[in-house]
Each structure stands twice: as C-alpha cells, then as structure tokens.
Design a protein around this motif. Structure first.
Motif, PDB file in Angstrom:
ATOM      1  N   LEU A 120       0.809  -1.217   0.000  1.00  0.00           N
ATOM      2  CA  LEU A 120       0.000   0.000   0.000  1.00  0.00           C
ATOM      3  C   LEU A 120       0.846   1.273   0.000  1.00  0.00           C
ATOM      4  O   LEU A 120       0.340   2.358  -0.333  1.00  0.00           O
ATOM      5  CB  LEU A 120      -0.931   0.009   1.217  1.00  0.00           C
ATOM      6  N   TRP A 121       2.115   1.158   0.374  1.00  0.00           N
ATOM      7  CA  TRP A 121       2.995   2.318   0.457  1.00  0.00           C
ATOM      8  C   TRP A 121       3.859   2.504  -0.791  1.00  0.00           C
ATOM      9  O   TRP A 121       4.613   3.467  -0.865  1.00  0.00           O
ATOM     10  CB  TRP A 121       3.894   2.203   1.687  1.00  0.00           C
ATOM     11  N   VAL A 122       3.754   1.606  -1.752  1.00  0.00           N
ATOM     12  CA  VAL A 122       4.611   1.684  -2.938  1.00  0.00           C
ATOM     13  C   VAL A 122       4.368   2.985  -3.704  1.00  0.00           C
ATOM     14  O   VAL A 122       5.307   3.721  -4.027  1.00  0.00           O
ATOM     15  CB  VAL A 122       4.368   0.469  -3.859  1.00  0.00           C
ATOM     16  N   GLY A 123       3.111   3.275  -4.003  1.00  0.00           N
ATOM     17  CA  GLY A 123       2.788   4.494  -4.743  1.00  0.00           C
ATOM     18  C   GLY A 123       3.220   5.752  -4.006  1.00  0.00           C
ATOM     19  O   GLY A 123       3.712   6.707  -4.610  1.00  0.00           O
ATOM     20  N   PHE A 124       3.044   5.743  -2.690  1.00  0.00           N
ATOM     21  CA  PHE A 124       3.436   6.899  -1.879  1.00  0.00           C
ATOM     22  C   PHE A 124       4.937   7.145  -1.978  1.00  0.00           C
ATOM     23  O   PHE A 124       5.383   8.287  -2.186  1.00  0.00           O
ATOM     24  CB  PHE A 124       3.042   6.657  -0.430  1.00  0.00           C
ATOM     25  N   LEU A 125       5.739   6.082  -1.845  1.00  0.00           N
ATOM     26  CA  LEU A 125       7.190   6.236  -1.884  1.00  0.00           C
ATOM     27  C   LEU A 125       7.683   6.689  -3.257  1.00  0.00           C
ATOM     28  O   LEU A 125       8.652   7.443  -3.361  1.00  0.00           O
ATOM     29  CB  LEU A 125       7.872   4.921  -1.497  1.00  0.00           C
ATOM     30  N   LEU A 126       7.018   6.236  -4.315  1.00  0.00           N
ATOM     31  CA  LEU A 126       7.451   6.607  -5.657  1.00  0.00           C
ATOM     32  C   LEU A 126       7.067   8.042  -6.020  1.00  0.00           C
ATOM     33  O   LEU A 126       7.730   8.668  -6.849  1.00  0.00           O
ATOM     34  CB  LEU A 126       6.849   5.641  -6.688  1.00  0.00           C
ATOM     35  N   SER A 127       6.026   8.569  -5.409  1.00  0.00           N
ATOM     36  CA  SER A 127       5.544   9.902  -5.787  1.00  0.00           C
ATOM     37  C   SER A 127       5.933  11.008  -4.810  1.00  0.00           C
ATOM     38  O   SER A 127       5.907  12.184  -5.179  1.00  0.00           O
ATOM     39  CB  SER A 127       4.016   9.886  -5.925  1.00  0.00           C
ATOM     40  N   ILE A 128       6.320  10.651  -3.607  1.00  0.00           N
ATOM     41  CA  ILE A 128       6.559  11.673  -2.585  1.00  0.00           C
ATOM     42  C   ILE A 128       7.662  12.642  -2.981  1.00  0.00           C
ATOM     43  O   ILE A 128       7.590  13.839  -2.695  1.00  0.00           O
ATOM     44  CB  ILE A 128       6.874  11.024  -1.213  1.00  0.00           C
ATOM     45  N   ASN A 129       8.690  12.137  -3.663  1.00  0.00           N
ATOM     46  CA  ASN A 129       9.801  13.024  -4.008  1.00  0.00           C
ATOM     47  C   ASN A 129       9.372  14.151  -4.941  1.00  0.00           C
ATOM     48  O   ASN A 129       9.826  15.290  -4.832  1.00  0.00           O
ATOM     49  CB  ASN A 129      10.945  12.229  -4.640  1.00  0.00           C
ATOM     50  N   ARG A 130       8.449  13.847  -5.876  1.00  0.00           N
ATOM     51  CA  ARG A 130       8.008  14.890  -6.810  1.00  0.00           C
ATOM     52  C   ARG A 130       7.163  15.949  -6.102  1.00  0.00           C
ATOM     53  O   ARG A 130       7.305  17.145  -6.367  1.00  0.00           O
ATOM     54  CB  ARG A 130       7.223  14.263  -7.960  1.00  0.00           C
ATOM     55  N   PHE A 131       6.305  15.535  -5.185  1.00  0.00           N
ATOM     56  CA  PHE A 131       5.491  16.509  -4.453  1.00  0.00           C
ATOM     57  C   PHE A 131       6.358  17.357  -3.523  1.00  0.00           C
ATOM     58  O   PHE A 131       6.117  18.561  -3.361  1.00  0.00           O
ATOM     59  CB  PHE A 131       4.404  15.783  -3.662  1.00  0.00           C
ATOM     60  N   ILE A 132       7.376  16.752  -2.916  1.00  0.00           N
ATOM     61  CA  ILE A 132       8.287  17.505  -2.052  1.00  0.00           C
ATOM     62  C   ILE A 132       9.044  18.551  -2.858  1.00  0.00           C
ATOM     63  O   ILE A 132       9.264  19.687  -2.402  1.00  0.00           O
ATOM     64  CB  ILE A 132       9.270  16.556  -1.334  1.00  0.00           C
ATOM     65  N   ARG A 133       9.431  18.210  -4.087  1.00  0.00           N
ATOM     66  CA  ARG A 133      10.204  19.139  -4.908  1.00  0.00           C
ATOM     67  C   ARG A 133       9.401  20.387  -5.275  1.00  0.00           C
ATOM     68  O   ARG A 133       9.986  21.448  -5.535  1.00  0.00           O
ATOM     69  CB  ARG A 133      10.693  18.446  -6.180  1.00  0.00           C
ATOM     70  N   ILE A 134       8.082  20.263  -5.322  1.00  0.00           N
ATOM     71  CA  ILE A 134       7.256  21.425  -5.638  1.00  0.00           C
ATOM     72  C   ILE A 134       7.533  22.550  -4.639  1.00  0.00           C
ATOM     73  O   ILE A 134       7.604  23.729  -4.998  1.00  0.00           O
ATOM     74  CB  ILE A 134       5.761  21.044  -5.621  1.00  0.00           C
ATOM     75  N   VAL A 135       7.719  22.184  -3.378  1.00  0.00           N
ATOM     76  CA  VAL A 135       8.036  23.153  -2.330  1.00  0.00           C
ATOM     77  C   VAL A 135       9.534  23.415  -2.267  1.00  0.00           C
ATOM     78  O   VAL A 135       9.980  24.561  -2.117  1.00  0.00           O
ATOM     79  CB  VAL A 135       7.531  22.647  -0.958  1.00  0.00           C
ATOM     80  N   ALA A 136      10.331  22.351  -2.409  1.00  0.00           N
ATOM     81  CA  ALA A 136      11.778  22.461  -2.242  1.00  0.00           C
ATOM     82  C   ALA A 136      12.418  23.369  -3.281  1.00  0.00           C
ATOM     83  O   ALA A 136      13.418  24.040  -2.987  1.00  0.00           O
ATOM     84  CB  ALA A 136      12.414  21.069  -2.302  1.00  0.00           C
TER      85      ALA A 136
END
Length: 358
Positions: free
Chosen positions: A22-38
């Motif tokens: 259940l966490w696979v999609g979260f781990l693969l996408s989290i970096n892109r959402f974080i970069r929006i702010v970063a």
C-alpha cells in the motif's frame, strides 16, 4: 541511478525490499510533491553556501539516498531516503540549469546537460537487472550507490561561482503565468498522464501480458533515449535559429502527437510526444528572461509548475485507467494545449510574463 531503478523494481519486489504494498505508490511519488516546495525553499542556501559547495553536498546526499535503499528495512527509513533524494535532486537540477544558462551557447549547454543527466538512468536500467541476477535488490542498490560516487568527482570539478542572486523573491502566485501554464499542461499530459496510461492504450483481449509489458518497456526506454540523444541536437539547433523557435516547434509537435493518440494512431503519437517533450523540457528554461540575479527565482517557479503538472498528471492517469476508452481525453488534451500555446505566444511581450516566475 538509484531513483530510476527504484521505479522499476519497487512495484514488483516490494516484499523483498520490506515495503508494504500500500505504500509503494506513496514512496514513488513523494519526491516529486516535495520538490514542488523544495524548488523555492532551497534558494537562500545557494547564496549562503555558494553553488559549488551546495552542489557537492547534494551529490553526496544523493549517493547516500541510494545506499539507504540498499539497507532500508523499515518504512520510516525508506521515507527518509526518499525525502533526502527529493532535496538532493532539487538542488542538483537547479544548479545544473543555472550553470548551463551562464554560457554563451545556452541551447547547446542546456541540451548537453539534459542528455548527460540521462546517462545515469540509462545505466541503471541496463546494469540493474544484470546486477540483480547476482544478488538481492538491496545488494543492487548498494552497487548502484557505489557507482554513483563518481558524481562527487564531477561535482568537485565545477567552477566556483562568486556572484549572488537577488534575495527579493517575487511572491509566488497560485495562478501561473502563460509560460508556466504551458509547461504545467505539457508535463501534465505527457510526463504524467501519458506515461501512466501507456499500457492501457495497447491493452486488448488479444494482447498477452508479457507482450504488453514489452511494449510499455520499449516506449519508456525510448523516452529515456530521446532525452539522451535528441536534447543536445535540439540545443545545437536552438543556438542557430533561436530557443523560442525550437521550443515553439517542440510544443507544436506535442499538440499534433496528442491529436494522433486521440485519433487512434498510438505509435507515431507516443513517439512524437516523447521526442517533443525531450526538447521542450530541456530548452524551456532557456526561454526565461531576467539577469543572473533574478533568473534563479524564475527557474525555481518554472520547475515547481513542471513537477506539479507531472505529479497531478500521474494521478489523473491512474483515475483514467478505470475508463473503457481514454482516447477522447487526448483529444481534449490537444485542444487545451493548443489554446495554451496560442495564449503564451500572444502574451510573450507582456511585462507580467517577462520572467515567467508565476
């Protein structure tokens, strides 16, 4: 290298990597959402520590993130590794674009930079399965992390940059300017939605699962190869006929290619989309105006809109997988992107769009 291989191996071997499905999609996408702010949050650090030192540190933390993939046995450590990679990549991407835009031949420099960046992912896709046949996925990540240490050598050879950019950042608007809106839509439709629904386009009762997997793998590999091979050539051409001209041609090809997919001509449409995107994503930042002091803010905003578009496009693609026919959505995409391109070129001389920061 580690990030690319993670996208290939995590969905199929999550159990071996100690990641709940259940966490696979979260781990693969989290970096892109974080970069929006970063993308914007990291800007003051370039002034404080300098481009050279910050790039060198980011190269090191990127290596560490890949090594962490090789030793992670708990979800918390996986999340930390992905966050570390998100900030590392944000710094490295912004730094590479900034260095490229300081040269006379901006087009060639941007194209070469984009092409060189794809060498690592291509190597990961080629070496990963080979290394994986001799050990576990964890061991493969450790090998890839070891190979990634070479990036520190290249980072250490960068020029020291002494000038600083303006600390007076423009207020970020949640309504993008015409250029960033165009970039957002292109990333949404091609980098996000199309990549996710590739398999669904070719899926039929007569298509064997292995054949479908092969088709998707081929097109994704073609996307990487086009980024590696086409971007430098497009940059060379842009220095001769103009960045804006090549960018306009690439966007026009995107529109025609989306129309092709919408009409059922999948192969030429997909190839055209990936070719066009390899050019527009590489050269787009070069069309931003401003001097060295203001350009970095415009770059950060532009990258944030691209990341947001790709992330939301991937989510939309997942939603469309439940539809029986998704061709009509590509006809809508054609119309929307064409309007955005027309709007951009009609407003290109308007002061509010001069830096493309919003």
């Amino acid at each position: 290298m580690g990030d690319t291989y993670l996208y290939a191996v995590l969905p199929t071997q999550s159990v071996s990597l100690h990641v709940p499905e259940l966490w696979v999609g979260f781990l693969l996408s989290i970096n892109r959402f974080i970069r929006i702010v970063a993308n914007r949050w990291i800007l003051p650090f370039f002034n404080r520590f300098g481009f050279y030192r910050l790039t060198l540190v980011a190269s090191g933390t990127a290596v560490i993130s890949t090594l962490l993939y090789g030793v992670s046995a708990h979800l918390v450590l996986w999340i930390f590794a992905r966050l570390l990679w998100a900030f590392s990549y944000a710094i490295l991407r912004l730094s590479s674009l900034s260095y490229s835009l300081e040269t006379r031949q901006k087009g060639l420099s941007l194209g070469l930079s984009k092409g060189i960046q794809e060498i690592g992912p291509l190597l990961a896709l080629l070496l990963g399965p080979v290394l994986g046949s001799y050990g576990s996925p964890h061991t493969t990540f450790l090998w890839l992390g070891g190979l990634s240490v070479l990036s520190l050598i290249f980072a250490s050879r960068l020029e020291q940059r002494t000038h600083k950019f303006s600390t007076q950042a423009p207020v970020f608007s949640f309504v993008p300017g015409s250029f960033n809106f165009l970039v957002f839509l292109s990333a949404f439709f091609i980098e996000g939605l199309l990549v996710v629904v590739l398999g669904r386009l070719f899926q039929s009762e007569s298509t064997a699962p292995l054949e479908l997997l092969g088709l998707v793998a081929f097109y994704l590999a073609f996307r990487r190869v086009s980024l590696f091979a086409i971007s430098p050539a497009a940059g060379f051409l842009a220095d001769r006929i103009g960045l804006n001209t090549v960018f306009f041609l690439a966007m026009s090809l995107s529109i025609v290619s989306l129309l092709s997919i919408g009409l059922g001509f999948y192969t030429p449409g997909i190839i055209g989309c990936f070719l066009a995107n390899s050019v527009s994503s590489a050269l787009g930042p070069g069309t931003l105006g401003g001097d060295a002091e203001t350009r970095l803010h415009a770059l950060a905003a532009n990258l944030s809109w691209r990341d947001l578009g790709a992330a939301l496009g991937a989510l939309a693609g997942g939603f469309l997988l439940g539809f029986n026919s998704i061709q009509p959505f590509f006809l809508i995409a054609t119309f929307v992107l064409a309007l955005a391109l027309l709007f951009y070129y009609r407003s290109i001389n308007h002061p509010v769009y001069k830096y493309g920061s919003n």
